[in-house]
Write a protein that holds these residues in place. Structure first.
Motif, PDB file in Angstrom:
ATOM      1  N   LEU A 156      -6.552  15.932   2.383  1.00 51.07           N
ATOM      2  CA  LEU A 156      -6.590  14.640   3.074  1.00 51.07           C
ATOM      3  C   LEU A 156      -5.280  14.437   3.818  1.00 51.07           C
ATOM      4  CD1 LEU A 156      -7.816  11.881   3.740  1.00 51.07           C
ATOM      5  CD2 LEU A 156      -6.902  11.035   1.561  1.00 51.07           C
ATOM      6  N   LYS A 157      -5.396  14.240   5.141  1.00 49.04           N
ATOM      7  CA  LYS A 157      -4.223  13.976   5.977  1.00 49.04           C
ATOM      8  C   LYS A 157      -4.369  12.602   6.619  1.00 49.04           C
ATOM      9  CE  LYS A 157      -3.223  18.820   7.101  1.00 49.04           C
ATOM     10  NZ  LYS A 157      -2.933  19.782   8.181  1.00 49.04           N
ATOM     11  N   ILE A 158      -3.400  11.737   6.381  1.00 48.28           N
ATOM     12  CA  ILE A 158      -3.360  10.415   7.008  1.00 48.28           C
ATOM     13  C   ILE A 158      -2.010  10.307   7.692  1.00 48.28           C
ATOM     14  CG2 ILE A 158      -3.525   7.935   6.649  1.00 48.28           C
ATOM     15  CD1 ILE A 158      -5.076   8.465   4.096  1.00 48.28           C
ATOM     16  N   ASN A 159      -1.965  10.592   8.983  1.00 44.87           N
ATOM     17  CA  ASN A 159      -0.719  10.627   9.745  1.00 44.87           C
ATOM     18  C   ASN A 159      -0.730   9.594  10.859  1.00 44.87           C
ATOM     19  OD1 ASN A 159      -0.983  14.226   9.614  1.00 44.87           O
ATOM     20  ND2 ASN A 159      -0.089  12.876   8.115  1.00 44.87           N
ATOM     21  N   CYS A 160       0.419   8.947  11.064  1.00 42.88           N
ATOM     22  CA  CYS A 160       0.586   8.006  12.183  1.00 42.88           C
ATOM     23  C   CYS A 160      -0.460   6.897  12.149  1.00 42.88           C
ATOM     24  CB  CYS A 160       0.512   8.745  13.520  1.00 42.88           C
ATOM     25  SG  CYS A 160       1.632  10.141  13.675  1.00 42.88           S
ATOM     26  N   ALA A 161      -0.826   6.445  10.949  1.00 42.11           N
ATOM     27  CA  ALA A 161      -1.837   5.390  10.815  1.00 42.11           C
ATOM     28  C   ALA A 161      -1.220   4.035  10.482  1.00 42.11           C
ATOM     29  CB  ALA A 161      -2.842   5.776   9.733  1.00 42.11           C
ATOM     30  N   GLU A 162       0.122   3.956  10.525  1.00 45.97           N
ATOM     31  CA  GLU A 162       0.847   2.707  10.294  1.00 45.97           C
ATOM     32  C   GLU A 162       0.562   2.116   8.908  1.00 45.97           C
ATOM     33  OE1 GLU A 162       0.307  -0.051  13.508  1.00 45.97           O
ATOM     34  OE2 GLU A 162       0.298   1.535  15.020  1.00 45.97           O
ATOM     35  N   GLN A 163       0.363   2.975   7.938  1.00 44.89           N
ATOM     36  CA  GLN A 163       0.094   2.519   6.575  1.00 44.89           C
ATOM     37  C   GLN A 163       1.390   2.078   5.896  1.00 44.89           C
ATOM     38  OE1 GLN A 163      -3.195   2.432   4.903  1.00 44.89           O
ATOM     39  NE2 GLN A 163      -3.465   2.324   7.111  1.00 44.89           N
ATOM     40  N   LYS A 164       1.388   0.880   5.333  1.00 48.35           N
ATOM     41  CA  LYS A 164       2.552   0.368   4.622  1.00 48.35           C
ATOM     42  C   LYS A 164       2.371   0.430   3.105  1.00 48.35           C
ATOM     43  CE  LYS A 164       3.908  -2.786   8.331  1.00 48.35           C
ATOM     44  NZ  LYS A 164       4.234  -4.190   8.707  1.00 48.35           N
ATOM     45  N   ILE A 165       1.104   0.452   2.681  1.00 46.99           N
ATOM     46  CA  ILE A 165       0.781   0.473   1.259  1.00 46.99           C
ATOM     47  C   ILE A 165      -0.139   1.643   0.972  1.00 46.99           C
ATOM     48  CG2 ILE A 165      -0.260  -0.814  -0.655  1.00 46.99           C
ATOM     49  CD1 ILE A 165       0.410  -3.369   0.816  1.00 46.99           C
ATOM     50  N   PHE A 166       0.073   2.306  -0.136  1.00 47.21           N
ATOM     51  CA  PHE A 166      -0.779   3.415  -0.558  1.00 47.21           C
ATOM     52  C   PHE A 166      -2.192   2.920  -0.824  1.00 47.21           C
ATOM     53  CE2 PHE A 166      -2.646   6.068  -3.886  1.00 47.21           C
ATOM     54  CZ  PHE A 166      -2.478   7.337  -3.352  1.00 47.21           C
ATOM     55  N   ASP A 167      -3.171   3.598  -0.267  1.00 47.94           N
ATOM     56  CA  ASP A 167      -4.578   3.239  -0.449  1.00 47.94           C
ATOM     57  C   ASP A 167      -5.048   3.742  -1.813  1.00 47.94           C
ATOM     58  OD1 ASP A 167      -7.318   2.824  -0.336  1.00 47.94           O
ATOM     59  OD2 ASP A 167      -7.468   3.333   1.780  1.00 47.94           O
ATOM     60  N   THR A 168      -5.335   2.835  -2.734  1.00 49.45           N
ATOM     61  CA  THR A 168      -5.692   3.219  -4.091  1.00 49.45           C
ATOM     62  C   THR A 168      -7.045   3.940  -4.173  1.00 49.45           C
ATOM     63  OG1 THR A 168      -6.609   0.999  -4.451  1.00 49.45           O
ATOM     64  CG2 THR A 168      -4.336   1.394  -5.157  1.00 49.45           C
TER      65      THR A 168
END
Length: 344
Positions: A156-168
């Motif tokens: 799973l790659k989540i890049n440059c998605a402006e995530q501030k909190i870890f998705d549980t």
């Protein structure tokens, strides 16, 4: 009954003809049943996208052996006498156990014939699609807010998605081996991430983990659960870190550690405890010396470029590092060589 998974057919006669006997694993279905008729025999039917009609294997007096040593891992092999094929199955362990149980009951005539009609198995018009094992989210617009993540993901790659909190929701991915959260705005991870049983690679470059003090309990995810025993790659580059958390030195299987482009002024004194470490990339920091424990490491690659080692004297460096000079190392080698010659 029918199960779906990766199936490999091995012909045992091919090696005797100087032909590689190992086949290719294919996403397939394997069913067990009978044809219409009172005296119909029990068959195992193997179907794939390339062989939609399927191959039937007679069961009665035709199974030489069933290998179930790794059935808890979802692996089993059924060896037929004629043709001399080994059916190597890899699928969900629970489904596989039920399939083998059905096979045993079918051979013992303990299942009603109507429930084992082969026509019931072949009634589906197409093969089920293979499970999704890789997913890349490369922007905020692509983020699966409603649909979530497939439970079968290995990468799973989540890049440059402006995530501030870890998705549980990621914590539900029990097969996940590689998690890449680079270039977001994450500051910490939940301790429950250590419950992911298969996680081996964790890429966290380009986030904001440096905003959390290293003595904060929010760093406990490093030393919790399976991460200590499984994690092989950790990338904390470009995270505004000044020091590294001491929990990092507990990662028993860690082979690659990347902490480049931070503001590190020192490395943890216990870094020498990382006995499996082979790559240490700590360039573009503010390191002035290395802890003495680094001499216990067996590194294949060490990157310390663009640090400030030249701001201290050689004498200070030697005192801090406790590592002998090159001249002393050469002298020890000569003495050791002479001792070997004398013994001979």
């Amino acid at each position: 009954m029918k199960i779906v998974g990766n199936v490999e057919i091995c012909n045992r006669l091919l090696p005797s003809l100087n032909i590689a006997g190992k086949g290719r694993s294919q996403w397939s279905s394997v069913g067990i049943g009978k044809l219409h008729g009172k005296d119909s025999e029990l068959f195992i039917l193997h179907q794939s996208a390339q062989n939609k009609l399927g191959t039937r294997y007679k069961v009665k007096n035709n199974i030489e052996q069933v290998f179930t040593r790794f059935v808890n891992e979802g692996k089993a092999t059924i060896r037929f006498k004629s043709p001399p094929h080994d059916l190597c199955i890899k699928c969900d362990s629970l489904q596989l156990k039920l399939f083998l149980r059905t096979l045993k009951l079918g051979l013992e005539n303990k299942i009603p014939a109507k429930t084992l009609l082969l026509s019931n198995i072949t009634s589906t018009s197409r093969m089920p699609s293979a499970p999704k094992t890789k997913l890349a989210v490369l922007s905020r617009a692509d983020y699966p807010i409603l649909e979530g993540f497939p439970r079968t993901l290995h990468t799973l790659k989540i890049n440059c998605a402006e995530q501030k909190i870890f998705d549980t929701r990621i914590l539900k991915l029990q097969s996940l081996k590689l998690l890449d959260l680079c270039n977001n705005e994450i500051t910490w991870l939940p301790e429950e991430i250590g419950l992911l049983p298969s996680l081996e690679c964790l890429h966290l470059a380009g986030n904001k983990f440096g905003q959390v003090p290293v003595n904060d309990k929010r760093w406990n995810w490093i030393s919790g659960g399976s991460i200590v025993k499984k994690l092989q790659v950790l990338d904390l580059s470009n995270n505004e870190l000044i020091v590294l958390p001491k929990q990092l030195c507990k990662l028993k299987k860690l082979e690659t550690l990347k902490v480049e482009k931070n503001n590190l002024i020192k490395l943890p004194p216990g870094i020498g405890n990382l006995s499996k470490l082979r790559t240490l990339a700590a360039g573009h920091n503010k390191l002035q010396y290395l802890p003495g424990s680094v001499k216990r490491l067996r590194l294949d690659l060490l990157d310390l470029t663009y640090n400030t080692f030249d701001s201290i004297t050689d004498e200070q460096l030697a005192n801090n590092l406790s590592v002998p000079s090159l001249l002393e190392c050469a002298g020890r080698r000569v003495i050791k060589s002479r001792s070997v010659v004398r013994l001979e």
